[in-house]
Design a protein around this motif. Structure first.
Motif, PDB file in Angstrom:
ATOM      1  N   UNK A 109       3.973  19.238   4.567  1.00 39.97           N
ATOM      2  CA  UNK A 109       4.060  19.037   5.986  1.00 39.97           C
ATOM      3  C   UNK A 109       5.042  18.255   6.506  1.00 39.97           C
ATOM      4  N   UNK A 110       5.656  17.275   5.667  1.00 35.41           N
ATOM      5  CA  UNK A 110       6.699  16.331   5.905  1.00 35.41           C
ATOM      6  C   UNK A 110       7.916  16.727   5.861  1.00 35.41           C
ATOM      7  N   UNK A 111       8.955  16.144   6.587  1.00 31.12           N
ATOM      8  CA  UNK A 111      10.252  16.434   6.241  1.00 31.12           C
ATOM      9  C   UNK A 111      10.620  16.414   4.717  1.00 31.12           C
ATOM     10  N   UNK A 112      11.654  17.460   4.369  1.00 27.76           N
ATOM     11  CA  UNK A 112      11.766  17.757   3.010  1.00 27.76           C
ATOM     12  C   UNK A 112      12.146  16.481   2.076  1.00 27.76           C
ATOM     13  N   UNK A 113      12.803  15.533   2.579  1.00 29.91           N
ATOM     14  CA  UNK A 113      13.266  14.328   1.873  1.00 29.91           C
ATOM     15  C   UNK A 113      12.052  13.598   1.493  1.00 29.91           C
ATOM     16  N   UNK A 114      11.014  13.380   2.619  1.00 22.97           N
ATOM     17  CA  UNK A 114      10.083  12.655   2.437  1.00 22.97           C
ATOM     18  C   UNK A 114       8.767  13.348   1.560  1.00 22.97           C
ATOM     19  N   UNK A 115       8.809  14.631   1.773  1.00 24.11           N
ATOM     20  CA  UNK A 115       7.997  15.575   1.090  1.00 24.11           C
ATOM     21  C   UNK A 115       8.344  15.139  -0.622  1.00 24.11           C
ATOM     22  N   UNK A 116       9.415  15.213  -0.937  1.00 24.12           N
ATOM     23  CA  UNK A 116       9.944  14.778  -2.196  1.00 24.12           C
ATOM     24  C   UNK A 116       9.677  13.694  -2.746  1.00 24.12           C
ATOM     25  N   UNK A 117       9.822  12.426  -1.905  1.00 25.98           N
ATOM     26  CA  UNK A 117       9.576  11.374  -2.180  1.00 25.98           C
ATOM     27  C   UNK A 117       8.075  10.993  -2.614  1.00 25.98           C
ATOM     28  N   UNK A 118       7.122  11.619  -1.775  1.00 24.21           N
ATOM     29  CA  UNK A 118       5.997  11.218  -1.874  1.00 24.21           C
ATOM     30  C   UNK A 118       5.258  11.993  -3.016  1.00 24.21           C
ATOM     31  N   UNK A 119       5.981  12.967  -3.137  1.00 20.97           N
ATOM     32  CA  UNK A 119       5.148  14.099  -4.286  1.00 20.97           C
ATOM     33  C   UNK A 119       5.721  13.164  -5.615  1.00 20.97           C
ATOM     34  N   UNK A 120       6.785  12.670  -5.863  1.00 23.20           N
ATOM     35  CA  UNK A 120       7.616  12.078  -6.891  1.00 23.20           C
ATOM     36  C   UNK A 120       6.414  10.884  -7.231  1.00 23.20           C
ATOM     37  N   UNK A 121       6.214  10.126  -6.219  1.00 23.27           N
ATOM     38  CA  UNK A 121       5.140   8.993  -6.200  1.00 23.27           C
ATOM     39  C   UNK A 121       3.833   9.415  -6.685  1.00 23.27           C
ATOM     40  N   UNK A 122       3.359  10.487  -6.214  1.00 22.69           N
ATOM     41  CA  UNK A 122       2.059  10.978  -6.737  1.00 22.69           C
ATOM     42  C   UNK A 122       2.050  11.531  -8.010  1.00 22.69           C
ATOM     43  N   UNK A 123       3.122  12.322  -8.350  1.00 26.28           N
ATOM     44  CA  UNK A 123       3.035  12.761  -9.608  1.00 26.28           C
ATOM     45  C   UNK A 123       3.085  11.492 -10.722  1.00 26.28           C
ATOM     46  N   UNK A 124       3.884  10.523 -10.360  1.00 29.71           N
ATOM     47  CA  UNK A 124       3.941   9.264 -11.198  1.00 29.71           C
ATOM     48  C   UNK A 124       2.652   8.582 -11.370  1.00 29.71           C
ATOM     49  N   UNK A 125       1.763   8.543 -10.230  1.00 29.50           N
ATOM     50  CA  UNK A 125       0.425   8.012 -10.189  1.00 29.50           C
ATOM     51  C   UNK A 125      -0.682   8.820 -11.109  1.00 29.50           C
ATOM     52  N   UNK A 126      -0.394  10.243 -10.964  1.00 24.49           N
ATOM     53  CA  UNK A 126      -1.396  11.076 -12.005  1.00 24.49           C
ATOM     54  C   UNK A 126      -0.755  11.183 -13.261  1.00 24.49           C
ATOM     55  N   UNK A 127       0.276  10.857 -13.637  1.00 24.24           N
ATOM     56  CA  UNK A 127       0.836  10.931 -15.143  1.00 24.24           C
ATOM     57  C   UNK A 127       0.555   9.430 -15.619  1.00 24.24           C
TER      58      UNK A 127
END
Lengths: 196, 196
Positions: A109-127
């Motif tokens: 739902x976020x602008x592309x740059x923020x969507x990527x940034x938040x997703x990377x942070x979430x993936x890192x948490x999950x890993x």
């Protein structure tokens, strides 16, 4: 600017729904179950306060941001209690796939740059591999333990949790990220399980 | 270490009570009032997402930490709605003195160094002078406006809020910290007040 704000506010409005996702743990006055929005606030505060006990040096600001967004996928998937289905539900392939799809939709739902940034942070948490993620996970895991200890075992009896299961599902993860905190709690945990 | 953890966990347990402090604004599905714990989470997320709209350069990590602790005094004082008592209650000398006493008590639960650090951050937020505090305040003020717009005016009718009062009590503060966000909302606000 208008396009970005339209997307950003759509995301922030969607995030509001996290306040309606209920967790297994109760709030400390035991009047009701905790929701994942207030839980996210509480553990961000935990991270702020307990940073000095991190097992390895962490960037506490990244840890806090990770914790602020880590549960947003529950808007689609719901909270999966750590002790549900004999402790197997939480890490199941089905849950993980559903959470990844939720991350696509919600961060999308976020602008592309923020969507990527938040997703990377979430993936890192999950890993749960980086020092920041390991500490963030330890904080996320320890808060319900403290709540349960403060409320006479909280929801442990309901889920038939044994001391060994608590160690296997929770303890080592807290110990890995914040060993002093787990050591501090061990006596109280032993006493509760001995008495119940 | 044990002494520090005893103090830190006492503080974190006390903080849990913020989940029972109810605010004037409802959550977006309009089923219940928002509590100050989940509100604190939501506006920390707002800050993370809207940082680019800050009027002046801010340290977003400090802003987030400020927002995570800014409402803790409400554990003792309760939430004072911005539009209550004709808009006069919020900044009254009585409220400010009560909040300062609450800050003494609640931050005082922490180890001394952290008590000082948190108190300095809270004082800075309350003073609303630094760039970080001005942006933090704008985020804190704009979230209820967006919630009210999303829920057909929310609790504005209950408090008999006029468009002018919204500008006087809220608008200029949002505009000072995040002008683009207020500009973005102005049309929707004008339409709502014209229709109600």
């Amino acid at each position: 600017m208008t396009d970005r704000l339209t997307s950003q506010i759509a995301f922030l409005n969607e995030a509001d729904r996290l306040k309606t996702v209920l967790r297994a743990t109760k709030i400390l006055d035991a009047t009701r179950r905790e929701n994942s929005g207030e839980h996210s606030w509480h553990i961000a505060l935990y991270a702020m306060v307990l940073a000095e006990h991190a097992n390895r040096p962490v960037n506490i600001n990244r840890v806090i941001r990770m914790l602020l967004i880590h549960d947003l996928v529950e808007i689609d998937v719901g909270d999966v209690p750590i002790h549900s289905q004999g402790g197997d539900a939480h890490g199941s392939t089905e849950t993980q796939a559903a959470e990844a799809a939720a991350a696509d939709r919600i961060f999308g739902l976020l602008p592309d740059d923020q969507a990527r940034e938040f997703r990377i942070l979430w993936d890192e948490f999950e890993a749960a591999e980086s020092d920041d993620a390991v500490f963030a996970k330890s904080v996320d895991r320890v808060q319900p333990v403290i709540c349960n200890l403060e409320t006479g075992g909280g929801t442990w009896p309901e889920y038939n949790v044994t001391r060994q299961q608590l160690e296997d599902r929770v303890g080592w993860k807290v110990e890995k990220g914040a060993p002093a905190v787990w050591t501090f709690l061990k006596d109280r945990i032993a006493k509760w399980f001995a008495a119940n």
